[in-house]
Write an enzyme that holds these catalytic residues in place. Structure first.
Site, PDB file in Angstrom:
ATOM      1  N   SER A  57      -6.379   2.014 -17.216  1.00 37.76           N
ATOM      2  CA  SER A  57      -6.161   1.545 -15.852  1.00 37.76           C
ATOM      3  C   SER A  57      -5.383   2.602 -15.074  1.00 37.76           C
ATOM      4  O   SER A  57      -5.817   3.742 -14.969  1.00 37.76           O
ATOM      5  CB  SER A  57      -5.466   0.187 -15.880  1.00 37.76           C
ATOM      6  N   GLU A  86     -14.705  -6.151 -15.707  1.00 38.15           N
ATOM      7  CA  GLU A  86     -13.328  -5.735 -15.463  1.00 38.15           C
ATOM      8  C   GLU A  86     -12.517  -6.777 -14.681  1.00 38.15           C
ATOM      9  O   GLU A  86     -11.441  -7.197 -15.109  1.00 38.15           O
ATOM     10  CB  GLU A  86     -13.318  -4.416 -14.675  1.00 38.15           C
ATOM     11  N   HIS A  91     -10.847  -6.531 -18.091  1.00 41.10           N
ATOM     12  CA  HIS A  91      -9.851  -5.471 -18.017  1.00 41.10           C
ATOM     13  C   HIS A  91      -8.770  -5.687 -19.077  1.00 41.10           C
ATOM     14  O   HIS A  91      -8.278  -6.802 -19.269  1.00 41.10           O
ATOM     15  CB  HIS A  91      -9.232  -5.503 -16.617  1.00 41.10           C
TER      16      HIS A  91
END
Length: 505
Positions: free
Chosen positions: A188, A315, A413
């Site tokens: 990320s 995600e 995610h």
């Protein structure tokens, strides 16, 4: 192997979390960035002479987040620039590959103490693992205007990461690691930090391979960063000057940042930040960060660094599940979202066609996830490969169904991280992976740990390099046999006219 190690600052003592691995936690790599050092580039850590007991994580950087299994920040905690090392107990004569991990957290929260990032399993696979804390939020990425005597660097969090890499170069041989074989990895915001360091001159030569899981797209111009500082200063009740900001305690700037975020969340007319307010991101200042990573990598700035990119296939569903982003449930609001981000005409309609039975919320989450993570990661891989770099692409597509057949957890995610670290059995990650791991989950984790270890060792994770003429990627799932695919080419074509990285605020 002994549990006492020399460093350039002084000797440190670790412990054995397992019989095969030694861990050394909370080692300062730079001086506390407060007082006269606040808003400055990191300075060397003060030296010590007695053996320092390093059996607990160091303090986290100023933030308001309280993450499962990790310590929270307390005002007064200042020695926040520390590294943690996990190394195999058997002596390898300083020749083991090194993996350095940069945590994510929207450049605003997170730390190396999160249970997902425990390096024991990767060290057992033959790596020397280093994780690090760096300044986040305003302390790390807030713009501080220059005064008559000083210029305050933007991207202080990135400079902290460079300082940690320098510490690795100077010290990791004492822990059995090879300073000539360092892989920099992150997820990320941590993955986007990795991409930034790939094009930053101060980081050149400090690492030799890079792993970027779900790299985040937002970057800010100096104008955006300066405007954000004015908002934060107004919320904190201080002048937006070096003196005013430096005299405001870190906790007040953290609280002010949270106030500004909440104001964006409540106002659907506040533009692109309304949907998931991110106040901080790397600043394209032309100095610390000379160019955006896509342009720099496309220009060949990192062609000698092997690159492994991964994204998850769903995600943004995590951000919806934790309440981080606005809910968009009507066609009118979806059109407003596309306008606020300046998305190409026809892109949202293309997603509707590709997901004909999906509710509006799912279409929105699919577009938002691809905007901020997936497409940016794909473009990083393509730019690196076209510039002559050895590149690998992968997708994490492990899902878990509930007993009624519905989705218990998606391939969202952060879900890939505990698999790659070998930490799927930790209770703190149960939410991310949908409960206790299955035997198939453990096998998937073993494969992903091995891929990271092999990539760090040789530059080859176990599948064919990315070929722009016939782009294919390794797909990670709990199927017995690994699969390779070319992704959703129809959806990718919808992004052809979209500009990256995302600069809107």
């Amino acid at each position: 192997m002994n549990t006492v190690f020399p460093t350039t600052s002084g000797p440190v003592r670790g412990f054995r979390p397992s019989g095969d691995v030694v861990a050394v936690l909370g080692v300062p790599y730079a001086a506390p960035p407060f007082g006269a050092n606040r808003f400055r580039e990191p300075l060397p850590a003060p030296a010590w002479t007695e053996v320092r007991d390093c059996t607990a994580f160091g303090p986290v950087a100023p933030q308001s987040a309280e993450l499962p299994g990790a310590p929270a920040w307390s005002p007064g905690d200042e020695d926040v620039l520390t590294v943690n090392i996990w190394t195999p107990a058997a002596d390898a004569g300083g020749r083991r590959p090194v993996l350095v991990w940069v945590h994510g957290g929207a450049y605003t929260f997170g730390s190396s103490a999160q249970p997902d990032f425990d390096g024991t399993a990767l060290a057992a696979a033959g790596l020397v693992v280093v994780t690090l804390n760096y300044r986040v939020g305003f302390e790390g990425f807030g713009h501080v205007p220059a005064d008559d005597t000083h210029a305050y660097p933007d991207n202080r969090g990135l400079l902290d990461q460079v300082a940690a890499l320098r510490w690795v170069r100077e010290n990791i041989a004492a822990f059995g690691g090879d300073p000539g074989n360092v892989t920099l990895a992150g997820q990320s915001a941590g993955a986007a930090s990795v991409a930034c360091l790939m094009v930053m001159e101060p980081a050149r030569g400090l690492f030799h391979r890079a792993i970027a899981h779900s790299p985040a797209s937002p970057f800010y111009t100096p104008g955006i960063a300066a405007a954000t500082t004015r908002e934060i200063a107004a919320a904190a009740g201080c002048p937006a000057t070096p003196e005013g900001l430096a005299s405001t305690p870190p906790q007040a700037l953290v609280a002010a940042s949270d106030q500004v975020v909440e104001r964006y969340r409540r106002d659907p007319r506040s533009g692109s930040r309304h949907y998931d307010p991110s106040l901080y991101a790397p600043v394209l200042d032309g100095d610390v960060l000379p160019a955006d990573p896509l342009a720099g990598i496309a220009g060949g700035a990192a062609r000698d660094v092997d690159l492994l990119v991964c994204h998850t296939t769903e995600e943004y569903w995590l951000l919806d599940a934790v309440g981080s982003c606005a809910k968009v449930t009507t066609a009118a609001r979806l059109d407003a979202f596309a306008e606020d981000f300046g998305l190409p005409e026809g892109l949202v309609a293309g997603y509707r066609d590709a997901l004909p039975d999906a509710p509006v919320l799912d279409v929105y989450l699919a577009v938002f996830g691809d905007l901020l993570f997936t497409e940016f990661g794909n473009r990083l891989a393509e730019a690196h490969a076209r510039a002559g770099g050895r590149t690998y692409l992968s997708r994490f597509d492990r899902r878990r169904a509930a007993s009624d057949g519905s989705a218990a957890v998606r391939a969202w995610h952060c879900a890939d991280v505990p698999f790659a670290f070998g930490n799927v059995a930790d209770d703190a990650v149960a939410f991310l992976i949908g409960g206790a791991p299955t035997p198939e989950d453990h096998e998937l984790s073993r494969r992903m740990v091995r891929a990271w270890a092999d990539f760090a060792r040789t530059g080859d994770p176990g599948w064919a390099p990315f070929d722009t003429a016939a782009p294919r990627a390794r797909t990670w799932s709990t199927d017995a046999r690994p699969a390779d695919d070319d992704g959703n080419t129809a959806v990718r074509a919808l992004w052809a006219e979209a500009a990256f990285p995302v600069l809107r605020a």
